[in-house]
Scaffold this motif. Structure first.
Motif, short mmCIF file in Angstrom:
data_model
loop_
_atom_site.label_atom_id
_atom_site.label_comp_id
_atom_site.label_asym_id
_atom_site.label_seq_id
_atom_site.Cartn_x
_atom_site.Cartn_y
_atom_site.Cartn_z
N MET A 166 39.31 -14.34 -59.64
CA MET A 166 40.05 -15.03 -60.67
C MET A 166 39.59 -16.48 -60.71
SD MET A 166 44.09 -16.04 -60.97
CE MET A 166 44.53 -14.51 -60.20
N LYS A 167 39.37 -17.02 -61.91
CA LYS A 167 38.96 -18.40 -62.04
C LYS A 167 40.20 -19.29 -61.93
CE LYS A 167 34.73 -17.77 -64.67
NZ LYS A 167 33.93 -18.13 -63.51
N ILE A 168 40.01 -20.45 -61.31
CA ILE A 168 41.10 -21.39 -61.12
C ILE A 168 41.14 -22.34 -62.30
CG2 ILE A 168 42.01 -23.19 -59.61
CD1 ILE A 168 40.43 -21.90 -57.35
N LYS A 169 42.32 -22.53 -62.90
CA LYS A 169 42.47 -23.46 -63.98
C LYS A 169 42.76 -24.84 -63.41
CE LYS A 169 44.19 -20.09 -67.34
NZ LYS A 169 45.32 -19.73 -68.24
N ILE A 170 42.13 -25.86 -64.00
CA ILE A 170 42.31 -27.22 -63.52
C ILE A 170 43.79 -27.58 -63.50
CG2 ILE A 170 41.90 -29.65 -64.06
CD1 ILE A 170 39.47 -28.43 -62.94
N ASP A 171 44.53 -27.25 -64.59
CA ASP A 171 45.92 -27.66 -64.70
C ASP A 171 46.80 -27.00 -63.65
OD1 ASP A 171 45.27 -29.26 -66.80
OD2 ASP A 171 45.90 -27.84 -68.35
N SER A 172 46.35 -25.89 -63.06
CA SER A 172 47.16 -25.18 -62.08
C SER A 172 47.00 -25.75 -60.68
CB SER A 172 46.80 -23.69 -62.07
OG SER A 172 45.52 -23.49 -61.49
N LEU A 173 46.04 -26.66 -60.49
CA LEU A 173 45.78 -27.21 -59.18
C LEU A 173 46.64 -28.45 -58.94
CD1 LEU A 173 41.90 -26.93 -59.19
CD2 LEU A 173 43.49 -25.45 -57.99
N LEU A 174 47.13 -28.57 -57.71
CA LEU A 174 47.91 -29.74 -57.35
C LEU A 174 46.98 -30.95 -57.26
CD1 LEU A 174 50.23 -28.26 -54.59
CD2 LEU A 174 50.78 -28.67 -57.00
N GLY A 175 47.47 -32.08 -57.69
CA GLY A 175 46.67 -33.29 -57.64
C GLY A 175 47.08 -34.21 -58.76
N SER A 176 46.67 -35.46 -58.65
CA SER A 176 47.01 -36.43 -59.68
C SER A 176 46.22 -36.14 -60.95
CB SER A 176 46.70 -37.84 -59.19
OG SER A 176 45.30 -38.01 -59.04
N LYS A 177 46.66 -36.74 -62.05
CA LYS A 177 45.94 -36.59 -63.30
C LYS A 177 44.51 -37.10 -63.15
CE LYS A 177 46.17 -37.66 -68.23
NZ LYS A 177 44.79 -38.22 -68.35
N ARG A 178 44.35 -38.21 -62.43
CA ARG A 178 43.02 -38.76 -62.20
C ARG A 178 42.14 -37.78 -61.45
NH1 ARG A 178 40.19 -43.35 -62.23
NH2 ARG A 178 38.70 -43.71 -60.56
N GLU A 179 42.68 -37.13 -60.43
CA GLU A 179 41.90 -36.16 -59.65
C GLU A 179 41.55 -34.93 -60.49
OE1 GLU A 179 43.54 -37.08 -55.13
OE2 GLU A 179 44.75 -35.88 -56.50
N ARG A 180 42.47 -34.49 -61.32
CA ARG A 180 42.19 -33.34 -62.18
C ARG A 180 41.12 -33.67 -63.21
NH1 ARG A 180 47.82 -33.08 -62.26
NH2 ARG A 180 47.87 -33.59 -64.50
N THR A 181 41.18 -34.89 -63.75
CA THR A 181 40.18 -35.29 -64.74
C THR A 181 38.81 -35.43 -64.09
OG1 THR A 181 41.89 -36.47 -65.97
CG2 THR A 181 39.61 -36.98 -66.50
N ARG A 182 38.77 -36.00 -62.89
CA ARG A 182 37.50 -36.07 -62.15
C ARG A 182 36.90 -34.68 -61.97
NH1 ARG A 182 37.29 -36.70 -56.50
NH2 ARG A 182 39.04 -35.24 -56.57
N ASP A 183 37.73 -33.71 -61.59
CA ASP A 183 37.25 -32.34 -61.43
C ASP A 183 36.76 -31.77 -62.76
OD1 ASP A 183 37.46 -32.07 -58.72
OD2 ASP A 183 39.10 -30.63 -58.75
N GLN A 184 37.43 -32.12 -63.86
CA GLN A 184 37.00 -31.61 -65.16
C GLN A 184 35.61 -32.12 -65.51
OE1 GLN A 184 38.73 -29.29 -67.09
NE2 GLN A 184 36.69 -29.22 -68.01
N LEU A 185 35.30 -33.36 -65.17
CA LEU A 185 33.95 -33.88 -65.39
C LEU A 185 32.94 -33.09 -64.56
CD1 LEU A 185 34.61 -37.73 -65.35
CD2 LEU A 185 33.75 -36.40 -67.30
N LEU A 186 33.28 -32.80 -63.32
CA LEU A 186 32.38 -32.04 -62.45
C LEU A 186 32.19 -30.62 -62.96
CD1 LEU A 186 33.73 -33.29 -59.00
CD2 LEU A 186 31.50 -33.83 -60.00
N VAL A 187 33.26 -30.01 -63.44
CA VAL A 187 33.17 -28.66 -64.00
C VAL A 187 32.26 -28.66 -65.22
CG1 VAL A 187 34.48 -26.88 -65.24
CG2 VAL A 187 35.34 -27.80 -63.08
N SER A 188 32.43 -29.64 -66.10
CA SER A 188 31.59 -29.73 -67.30
C SER A 188 30.13 -29.92 -66.93
CB SER A 188 32.07 -30.88 -68.19
OG SER A 188 33.37 -30.62 -68.67
N ALA A 189 29.86 -30.77 -65.95
CA ALA A 189 28.48 -30.98 -65.52
C ALA A 189 27.87 -29.70 -64.97
CB ALA A 189 28.43 -32.09 -64.46
#
Length: 230
Positions: A1-24
């Motif tokens: 199962m793929k993990i959704k960014i919004d389902s992960l615990l962490g600050s908004k800043r940490e989730r956005t950082r991960d979104q940049l890494l996922v996009s890359a």
């Protein structure tokens, strides 16, 4: 199962950082390094271009962070409980075999390591640290007989990296993994019969590495604080 960014615990800043890494990672895997520009990454992530600089000074810094994430993801997978009985030779055999099987069986991980330009020395650094600890412990326990742990670590780490590349490229087949592990154990000075046994002992299949990688998907001890990457 793929993990959704919004389902992960962490600050908004940490989730956005991960979104940049996922996009890359998505761009690298689908279009290659030529597609990895700042605007391409932020557009893919659904972000304003200027917001990129709140996380990284440039794309090279993001690539460096991806390399760190690759090493941490591998370290998390290898830290899964194994039937090692605190024996460095058993642990060395398990981690070597699991690492090589991951590269062979999970092609996405192999591509990240060898095909799309990530700095794999970050993965090598994690692997070398674990190897050195096991080699030094094995020498102290009388299992290994190497005279220079640093040199032995460099030789073994280089061998594992070369084996991983050949497995990924199809130069070697899966049957060579256990044979190679036997030879590495005997190089370290382990009794030949014991090396053969450990290299062919039953062990749990390597854990499936969830791709794309995310810092927030790792155990807290391995997560990197967003502020550290600026």
């Amino acid at each position: 199962m793929k993990i959704k960014i919004d389902s992960l615990l962490g600050s908004k800043r940490e989730r956005t950082r991960d979104q940049l890494l996922v996009s890359a990672q998505s761009l690298l895997m689908s279009e290659g390094a030529a597609a990895l520009g700042l605007r391409q990454i932020t557009t893919h992530a659904g972000m304003v271009h200027a917001s990129f600089y709140n996380y990284y000074p440039d794309v090279a810094a993001l690539i460096g962070d991806l390399g760190e994430l690759l090493g941490a993801t591998h370290a998390a997978a290898m830290a899964m409980p194994g039937d090692d009985h605190d024996n460095p030779a058993v642990r060395f055999a398990r981690i070597t075999r699991q690492t090589l099987r991951i590269v062979l069986e999970q092609q996405g991980f192999g591509r990240l390591m060898f095909d799309i330009g990530l700095p794999t020395d970050r993965l090598a650094a994690e692997l070398r640290l674990r190897l050195k600890m096991d080699i030094e412990e094995g020498v102290a326990d009388g299992l290994f007989t190497v005279a220079d742990a640093d040199l032995a670590t460099a030789i073994v780490a280089g061998a594992i990296t070369g084996l991983a590349l050949d497995l990924h490229r199809g130069v070697l087949c899966s049957a060579k993994i256990d044979t190679a592990t036997t030879q590495l154990l005997t190089y370290l000075g382990l009794n030949a019969a014991e090396a053969e046994r450990l290299a062919h002992a039953a062990f749990d299949s390597p854990p499936t590495l969830e791709l794309p990688m995310r810092w927030l998907a790792l155990p807290p001890v391995l997560q990197r604080q967003t502020g550290d990457i600026r």
